[in-house]
Motif scaffolding. Structure first.
Motif, PDB file in Angstrom:
ATOM      1  N   LEU A 165     -28.121 -23.726  16.701  1.00  0.00           N
ATOM      2  CA  LEU A 165     -26.937 -24.278  17.370  1.00  0.00           C
ATOM      3  C   LEU A 165     -26.656 -23.572  18.694  1.00  0.00           C
ATOM      4  CD1 LEU A 165     -24.584 -24.812  14.298  1.00  0.00           C
ATOM      5  CD2 LEU A 165     -25.903 -26.534  15.540  1.00  0.00           C
ATOM      6  N   ASN A 166     -26.929 -22.276  18.753  1.00  0.00           N
ATOM      7  CA  ASN A 166     -26.755 -21.571  20.025  1.00  0.00           C
ATOM      8  C   ASN A 166     -27.740 -22.075  21.075  1.00  0.00           C
ATOM      9  OD1 ASN A 166     -24.615 -19.935  19.266  1.00  0.00           O
ATOM     10  ND2 ASN A 166     -25.932 -18.303  18.507  1.00  0.00           N
ATOM     11  N   LYS A 183     -18.999 -25.416  15.087  1.00  0.00           N
ATOM     12  CA  LYS A 183     -19.938 -25.497  16.199  1.00  0.00           C
ATOM     13  C   LYS A 183     -20.604 -26.870  16.255  1.00  0.00           C
ATOM     14  CE  LYS A 183     -22.553 -22.121  17.553  1.00  0.00           C
ATOM     15  NZ  LYS A 183     -21.913 -21.720  18.824  1.00  0.00           N
ATOM     16  N   GLU A 198     -26.601 -25.461  22.540  1.00  0.00           N
ATOM     17  CA  GLU A 198     -25.486 -25.464  23.494  1.00  0.00           C
ATOM     18  C   GLU A 198     -25.993 -25.186  24.905  1.00  0.00           C
ATOM     19  OE1 GLU A 198     -22.924 -22.510  21.706  1.00  0.00           O
ATOM     20  OE2 GLU A 198     -21.544 -24.074  21.045  1.00  0.00           O
ATOM     21  N   TYR A 222     -17.675 -21.763  10.175  1.00  0.00           N
ATOM     22  CA  TYR A 222     -18.001 -21.439  11.564  1.00  0.00           C
ATOM     23  C   TYR A 222     -19.082 -22.378  12.087  1.00  0.00           C
ATOM     24  CZ  TYR A 222     -20.402 -18.963  15.341  1.00  0.00           C
ATOM     25  OH  TYR A 222     -21.026 -18.647  16.522  1.00  0.00           O
TER      26      TYR A 222
END
Length: 241
Positions: free
Chosen positions: A68-69, A215, A72, A211
């Motif tokens: 997910l990081n 996201k 982004e 969390y």
């Protein structure tokens, strides 16, 4: 004599630091000792299963955090760059920008721009944006179900250990022919420790799951906004053309 007093002063200043470090070392050692003791008292079999649920759950959590990081990106920069290229009538440049950018939004842009490059009509492009957006959303949510599995499995294993501990306690009562606290204490201790371990693991994984879910929702929201802007840019490009 002066040097002697200076040395004493230095020792007095340093001593509290060493004392604090020694105290922390003792506390750390005692914590690990207590944790190990509870692990053994809770039954190595069931506690190992609970620990395995935590390890596997955290493995999926780490994998999703990394994915997910990486998903982004600077959405505003991507959208503005593609819009500028389309306003200039350069579909190839817009497609190249999308291909060089990572993440699901860039992938949706690339698919739509390929359709535009091939001369597809607006309805076909809009359908592809919607379907490809759903596909990318599925990629974002991948493996989250495994985390929910371990969230449910950890307390279930703990409760199973509780049931086994209760059975053990009743077996001890039957063998001893007595219902005194000393006889049932061992089985009750197993029951409580496994339950606590399972609940703690579930709580840890639940925090990370929420969390990750937030996201995913944020990225999906950005995807929807960017898709609308892309559709508007393609319509403007088609009208100019």
């Amino acid at each position: 004599m002066k040097k002697f007093f200076l040395t004493l002063a230095s020792i007095a200043m340093v001593a509290p630091v060493f004392a604090q470090e020694a105290e922390e070392a003792v506390e750390s050692a005692s914590f690990h000792h207590v944790l190990k003791t509870y692990f053994i008292d809770g039954g190595p079999g069931f506690m190992a299963c609970v620990a395995l649920a935590l390890i596997l759950g955290m493995a999926f959590v780490i994998e999703r955090i990394i994915y997910l990081n990486l998903a982004e990106v600077n959405t505003d920069k991507l959208v503005s760059s593609v819009e500028e290229a389309l306003e200039a009538g350069n579909v190839d440049e817009a497609l190249e920008i999308a291909k060089k950018t990572r993440g699901p939004i860039a992938a949706i842009y690339a698919q739509a721009l390929v359709d535009l490059q091939k001369g597809q009509d607006l309805d076909k492009i809009d359908k592809d944006i919607t379907s490809y957006g759903a596909l990318q959303a599925g990629y974002l949510e991948k493996n989250l179900s495994w985390i929910t599995l371990f969230i449910a499995a950890a307390p279930s294993l703990g409760f199973l250990g509780t049931a086994v501990g209760m059975v053990q306690a009743f077996d001890d009562i039957v063998k001893a022919g007595d219902i005194s606290p000393t006889v049932v204490a061992s089985g009750m201790k197993v029951a409580l420790i496994t339950t606590i371990g399972g609940i703690i693991v579930a709580l840890i994984l639940q925090v990370f799951y929420n969390y990750l879910l937030s996201k995913v929702e944020g990225i999906v929201s950005d995807m929807e906004d960017a898709s609308i802007k892309l559709t508007d840019s393609i319509i403007k490009y088609t009208i100019k053309k």
